[in-house]
Design a protein around this motif. Structure first.
Motif, PDB file in Angstrom:
ATOM      1  N   PHE A 214       1.276  -4.329   4.448  1.00 23.19           N
ATOM      2  CA  PHE A 214       0.295  -4.201   5.523  1.00 23.19           C
ATOM      3  C   PHE A 214       0.859  -4.725   6.838  1.00 23.19           C
ATOM      4  O   PHE A 214       0.437  -4.291   7.913  1.00 23.19           O
ATOM      5  N   THR A 215       1.819  -5.634   6.762  1.00 21.99           N
ATOM      6  CA  THR A 215       2.500  -6.090   7.980  1.00 21.99           C
ATOM      7  C   THR A 215       3.235  -4.938   8.637  1.00 21.99           C
ATOM      8  O   THR A 215       3.156  -4.739   9.859  1.00 21.99           O
ATOM      9  N   ASP A 216       3.955  -4.166   7.819  1.00 24.23           N
ATOM     10  CA  ASP A 216       4.652  -2.983   8.342  1.00 24.23           C
ATOM     11  C   ASP A 216       3.654  -1.987   8.930  1.00 24.23           C
ATOM     12  O   ASP A 216       3.924  -1.367   9.972  1.00 24.23           O
ATOM     13  N   LEU A 217       2.523  -1.849   8.253  1.00 28.60           N
ATOM     14  CA  LEU A 217       1.510  -0.911   8.730  1.00 28.60           C
ATOM     15  C   LEU A 217       0.950  -1.355  10.082  1.00 28.60           C
ATOM     16  O   LEU A 217       0.731  -0.532  10.981  1.00 28.60           O
ATOM     17  N   ASP A 218       0.743  -2.665  10.233  1.00 24.79           N
ATOM     18  CA  ASP A 218       0.248  -3.199  11.503  1.00 24.79           C
ATOM     19  C   ASP A 218       1.245  -2.988  12.634  1.00 24.79           C
ATOM     20  O   ASP A 218       0.866  -2.795  13.797  1.00 24.79           O
ATOM     21  N   GLU A 219       2.526  -3.053  12.292  1.00 25.02           N
ATOM     22  CA  GLU A 219       3.568  -2.888  13.308  1.00 25.02           C
ATOM     23  C   GLU A 219       3.760  -1.425  13.697  1.00 25.02           C
ATOM     24  O   GLU A 219       4.462  -1.131  14.674  1.00 25.02           O
ATOM     25  N   ASN A 220       3.153  -0.529  12.922  1.00 22.08           N
ATOM     26  CA  ASN A 220       3.255   0.904  13.218  1.00 22.08           C
ATOM     27  C   ASN A 220       1.852   1.520  13.223  1.00 22.08           C
ATOM     28  O   ASN A 220       1.485   2.289  12.316  1.00 22.08           O
TER      29      ASN A 220
ATOM     30  N   ALA B  21       0.810  -1.215   0.000  1.00 19.98           N
ATOM     31  CA  ALA B  21       0.000   0.000   0.000  1.00 19.98           C
ATOM     32  C   ALA B  21       0.845   1.267   0.000  1.00 19.98           C
ATOM     33  O   ALA B  21       1.999   1.271   0.451  1.00 19.98           O
ATOM     34  N   TYR B  22       0.237   2.305  -0.525  1.00 19.51           N
ATOM     35  CA  TYR B  22       0.718   3.679  -0.358  1.00 19.51           C
ATOM     36  C   TYR B  22      -0.384   4.437   0.391  1.00 19.51           C
ATOM     37  O   TYR B  22      -1.570   4.170   0.201  1.00 19.51           O
ATOM     38  N   ILE B  23       0.026   5.381   1.215  1.00 17.12           N
ATOM     39  CA  ILE B  23      -0.930   6.287   1.855  1.00 17.12           C
ATOM     40  C   ILE B  23      -0.662   7.684   1.340  1.00 17.12           C
ATOM     41  O   ILE B  23       0.490   8.142   1.286  1.00 17.12           O
ATOM     42  N   ILE B  24      -1.732   8.350   0.940  1.00 12.04           N
ATOM     43  CA  ILE B  24      -1.612   9.716   0.449  1.00 12.04           C
ATOM     44  C   ILE B  24      -2.396  10.641   1.376  1.00 12.04           C
ATOM     45  O   ILE B  24      -3.490  10.313   1.836  1.00 12.04           O
ATOM     46  N   GLU B  25      -1.819  11.780   1.658  1.00 13.60           N
ATOM     47  CA  GLU B  25      -2.430  12.766   2.548  1.00 13.60           C
ATOM     48  C   GLU B  25      -2.107  14.160   2.015  1.00 13.60           C
ATOM     49  O   GLU B  25      -0.938  14.484   1.747  1.00 13.60           O
ATOM     50  N   LYS B  26      -3.144  14.947   1.792  1.00  7.66           N
ATOM     51  CA  LYS B  26      -2.985  16.301   1.263  1.00  7.66           C
ATOM     52  C   LYS B  26      -2.155  16.307  -0.023  1.00  7.66           C
ATOM     53  O   LYS B  26      -1.297  17.184  -0.221  1.00  7.66           O
TER      54      LYS B  26
END
Length: 233
Positions: A217-223, A203-208
Motif C-alpha cells: 500500500f506504500t507503493d500504491l500511495d506513491e503512485n 495488494a493485487y488490483i484486478i481489472e477486466k
C-alpha cells in the motif's frame, strides 16, 4: 500457502479471467482490489472450484487443486466466505455454526463455539436468534464464524465490508487482525480501499479479469495514478 498461475475462467462463452497470477504466504493477509465486476469474486470461486470452465494452476499447501471439486478443496483446508452470505435463515445462530463444524486440523487453529463467541460478542448475545432476525453485519459475522468452524488454514473473504454499517466494518477489521494472530492466511476481495489498507499486508488490483498491479500500500500511495485509474468510481 497459495499459488495461482495462468488462471483462466469462463461463464458460457464469456471469458472472465485472463491468466491471473497471485501468491499468498503463510500467516499473510492479501487484498484483491478492483471495481465491481472486475473479476474478484470469479477469482475466488475459481480457486474454490466453483467455476466449471477454468484452467491454469492453483497450488495450495504444495498440492495442485485445480482439478478438485469444491468439497475436496474445503476439506483440504480452504474456507470460503461468499459475498452473498448464504446463512440458514430459519436456523439459530448456534445451529448455523454447528452446520459448519469439521474435525480439528493438526496444522490449523481449532475453533469452538466459545472461542468464536469471544471473537464475535454480537453473535453470543444473539445465539438463540434465527438467521433472518440478524442485521446484515451480524449475518456477515455469522458467515465468517461458520466458515471458521471448519478449522481452515486459509480463508477467502469475498467483500466482507460490503453493505454493512461503519461500526461493524471496524469490528470486522479487528476480527481479521485476530485471525491473522491465530495463524490464518487470508485472501480478501474488496472495493473499500480504506478497509483493505487497515487489514492487509499487500495488494493485487484486478481489472477486466487481469491483474494490473501487485505491491504494498506504500507503493500504491506513491503512485496515486494507479488508484485513480483502476479503483476510482
Amino acid at each position: 500457502m497459495l499459488s495461482v498461475r495462468n488462471l483462466n475462467a469462463k461463464y458460457g462463452g464469456a471469458h472472465i479471467l485472463h491468466n491471473v497470477a497471485l501468491d499468498l504466504g503463510e500467516n499473510e493477509v492479501v487484498a484483491l482490489l478492483g471495481r465491481n465486476g472486475a473479476g474478484k469474486s470469479t477469482t475466488m470461486k475459481s480457486i474454490m472450484g466453483m467455476v466449471r470452465q477454468r484452467s491454469g494452476k492453483v497450488r495450495y499447501d504444495d498440492r495442485d487443486i485445480i482439478t478438485r471439486p469444491p468439497h475436496m478443496i474445503c476439506r483440504a483446508g480452504i474456507g470460503y466466505v461468499p459475498e452473498e452470505r448464504r446463512i440458514f435463515s430459519d436456523l439459530t445462530v448456534e445451529e448455523n455454526l454447528e452446520v459448519g463444524r469439521r474435525e480439528r486440523r493438526k496444522d490449523a487453529p481449532e475453533w469452538t463455539l466459545e472461542h468464536l463467541f469471544e471473537l464475535f460478542p454480537n453473535l453470543k448475545e444473539r445465539r438463540r436468534n434465527l438467521g433472518w432476525q440478524l442485521s446484515g453485519g451480524e449475518q456477515q459475522m455469522l458467515t465468517i464464524a461458520r466458515t471458521l468452524m471448519g478449522n481452515p488454514k486459509l480463508v477467502l473473504l469475498d467483500e466482507p465490508s460490503e453493505g454493512i454499517a461503519p461500526v461493524i466494518v471496524e469490528q470486522m477489521a479487528y476480527v481479521i487482525a485476530e485471525l491473522k494472530r491465530e495463524g490464518l492466511s487470508i485472501l480478501i476481495s474488496e472495493q473499500n480501499l480504506h478497509f483493505a489498507r487497515l487489514v492487509s499486508d499487500r495488494a493485487y488490483i484486478i481489472e477486466k479479469g487481469q491483474v494490473c498491479y501487485e505491491g504494498t500500500f506504500t507503493d500504491l500511495d506513491e503512485n496515486p495514478e494507479i488508484s485513480q485509474k483502476y479503483l476510482a468510481v
